[in-house]
Enzyme design. Structure first.
Site, PDB file in Angstrom:
ATOM      1  CG  LEU A  10      -1.961  -1.123   1.274  1.00 20.38           C
ATOM      2  CD1 LEU A  10      -2.827  -1.010   2.526  1.00 20.38           C
ATOM      3  CD2 LEU A  10      -2.830  -1.150   0.017  1.00 20.38           C
ATOM      4  CG  ASP A  34       1.039  -2.055   3.729  1.00 21.25           C
ATOM      5  OD1 ASP A  34       1.460  -1.471   2.717  1.00 21.25           O
ATOM      6  OD2 ASP A  34       1.393  -1.744   4.891  1.00 21.25           O
ATOM      7  CB  ILE A  35       0.943  -2.629   8.707  1.00 19.71           C
ATOM      8  CG1 ILE A  35       0.843  -2.807  10.227  1.00 19.71           C
ATOM      9  CG2 ILE A  35       0.302  -1.307   8.298  1.00 19.71           C
ATOM     10  CD1 ILE A  35       1.893  -3.704  10.797  1.00 19.71           C
ATOM     11  NE  ARG A  36      -3.683   0.201   9.930  1.00 19.40           N
ATOM     12  CZ  ARG A  36      -2.503   0.833   9.948  1.00 19.40           C
ATOM     13  NH1 ARG A  36      -2.031   1.376   8.843  1.00 19.40           N
ATOM     14  NH2 ARG A  36      -1.768   0.892  11.023  1.00 19.40           N
ATOM     15  CE1 TYR A 140      16.288   5.971   2.880  1.00 17.78           C
ATOM     16  CE2 TYR A 140      14.662   4.607   3.992  1.00 17.78           C
ATOM     17  CZ  TYR A 140      15.210   5.117   2.832  1.00 17.78           C
ATOM     18  OH  TYR A 140      14.679   4.768   1.620  1.00 17.78           O
TER      19      TYR A 140
HETATM   20  C1  VAH Z   1      13.216   9.150   1.187  1.00 20.41           C
HETATM   21  N1  VAH Z   1      11.997   8.784  -0.899  1.00 20.41           N
HETATM   22  O1  VAH Z   1      13.175  10.342   0.905  1.00 20.41           O
HETATM   23  C2  VAH Z   1      12.892   8.153   0.067  1.00 20.41           C
HETATM   24  C3  VAH Z   1      14.144   7.733  -0.648  1.00 20.41           C
HETATM   25  C4  VAH Z   1      16.123   8.570  -1.892  1.00 20.41           C
HETATM   26  C5  VAH Z   1      15.070   8.906  -0.959  1.00 20.41           C
HETATM   27  O2  VAH Z   1      14.827   6.730   0.001  1.00 20.41           O
HETATM   28  O3  VAH Z   1      13.499   8.721   2.292  1.00 20.41           O
END
Ligand code: VAH
Length: 318
Positions: A10, A34-36, A140
């Site tokens: 989703l 997906d989670i829901r 990330y």
């Molecule tokens: C983000 N759209 O902004 C994602 C992506 C390259 C960026 O990983 O975190």
């Protein structure tokens, strides 16, 4: 690939990838998860609620449908991961190792994306090489580098056919992104149609790699269909269609909406993330090993985005 399970179905990529895969491989052969569940999501094909941090749930669904391929997209994106780093670790890493374990035990082909976020401020910024220093300064980025290494490990240790790309910012008119740093490049189009103006949270002159979603979907399918013998880099191929900053989007939009105005109100957190990422990637390895080639540049993408968003707005009577 005969029976494909998609996690994060989703999400920004998942919602379009699931549809594209169903067109190619048959709706009944692509299981969205997906989670829901949301209303109507089963109208297009099989769908299951799965929390990827629960390995047993994921394994049971993959087993139930006898899936032979896993497209693992469930993750928190950069800005949200920076706001909730501990939760991001659980979802991005806990979810990934559960997906890899399921792929290993059920002998599934495996795709998961990395990102330009896997690079950091000490990475060469222009023409960022396929193999280079990766010291990201975001949760990330830590997740993406660890994920690339984990996918390599499951390949050479357990023989799982893992594949992946480092996605740039993805731009789409279907599902909005959630919690990314590059989301401004989607918002600007919606605001241009609605208000003929946009205030960017990313500063003027901040270059990042970008790509239109149709090119991203083509890349995933092309990589997954590629001859495994040709893949030297296997996981985390650099791919990009353009390197752009907010002014580039404004200029492209003004060719269609001359009165469009771009202002700035920089968000220090997302600006800081953006500045830690490359300005432009070198995608030659992907082109050499599996024929990657983007079809949309900023002008072709802008024409399509503005057209599709305007159609949706008039259909909704806005
Ligand atoms: C983000 N759209 O902004 C994602 C992506 C390259 C960026 O990983 O975190």
């Amino acid at each position: 690939m005969k029976k494909i399970l998609v996690t994060g179905a989703l999400g920004q990529i998942g919602s379009e990838l699931t549809g594209r895969l169903r067109e190619i491989y048959g709706a009944e052969n692509v299981i969205g998860t997906d989670i829901r569940k949301v209303d109507g999501v089963e109208d297009e094909g099989p769908f299951e609620a799965v929390d990827v941090t629960d390995g047993e749930q994921l394994w049971n669904v993959a087993k139930k449908y006898e899936a032979d391929t896993m497209m693992h997209l469930a993750a928190l994106l950069s800005a949200k991961a920076e706001a909730f780093p501990r939760i991001a670790w659980d979802i991005n890493m806990g979810g990934l190792i559960n997906a890899l374990e399921t792929a290993k035990e059920l002998n599934m082909k495996f795709f998961t994306p990395s990102s330009i976020g896997a690079f950091g401020p000490t990475t060469p910024k222009d023409g960022t090489p396929q193999n280079t220093l990766q010291r990201p300064t975001t949760m990330y980025g830590v997740n993406k580098v660890a994920g690339e290494l984990l996918c390599d490990y499951y390949h050479h240790r357990f023989g799982v056919d893992t594949r992946g790309v480092r996605f740039p910012g993805l731009i789409s008119h279907v599902a909005p992104p959630g919690g990314g740093t590059t989301d401004y490049a989607v918002e600007i189009y919606y605001e241009a149609v609605k208000k003929k103006e946009y205030t960017s949270y990313i500063a003027k002159g901040t270059y990042m790699d970008m790509m239109y979603m149709p090119d991203a979907l083509d890349a995933i399918i092309q990589l997954m269909e590629a001859d495994t013998e040709r893949l030297i880099h296997r996981n985390a191929f650099n791919i990009s269609a353009m390197s752009a900053e907010p002014e580039d989007f404004a200029k492209a939009i003004q060719k269609h909406i001359p009165e469009f105005k771009l202002a700035y109100k920089v968000d220090p957190i997302r600006q800081n993330i953006a500045e830690s990422w490359p300005n432009s990637l070198d995608s030659t390895a992907a082109t050499k090993e599996w024929g990657f080639k983007a079809k949309y540049d900023i002008d072709r993408m802008t024409a399509d985005m503005l057209g599709k968003i305007s159609q949706k707005a008039s259909a909704a009577g806005k």
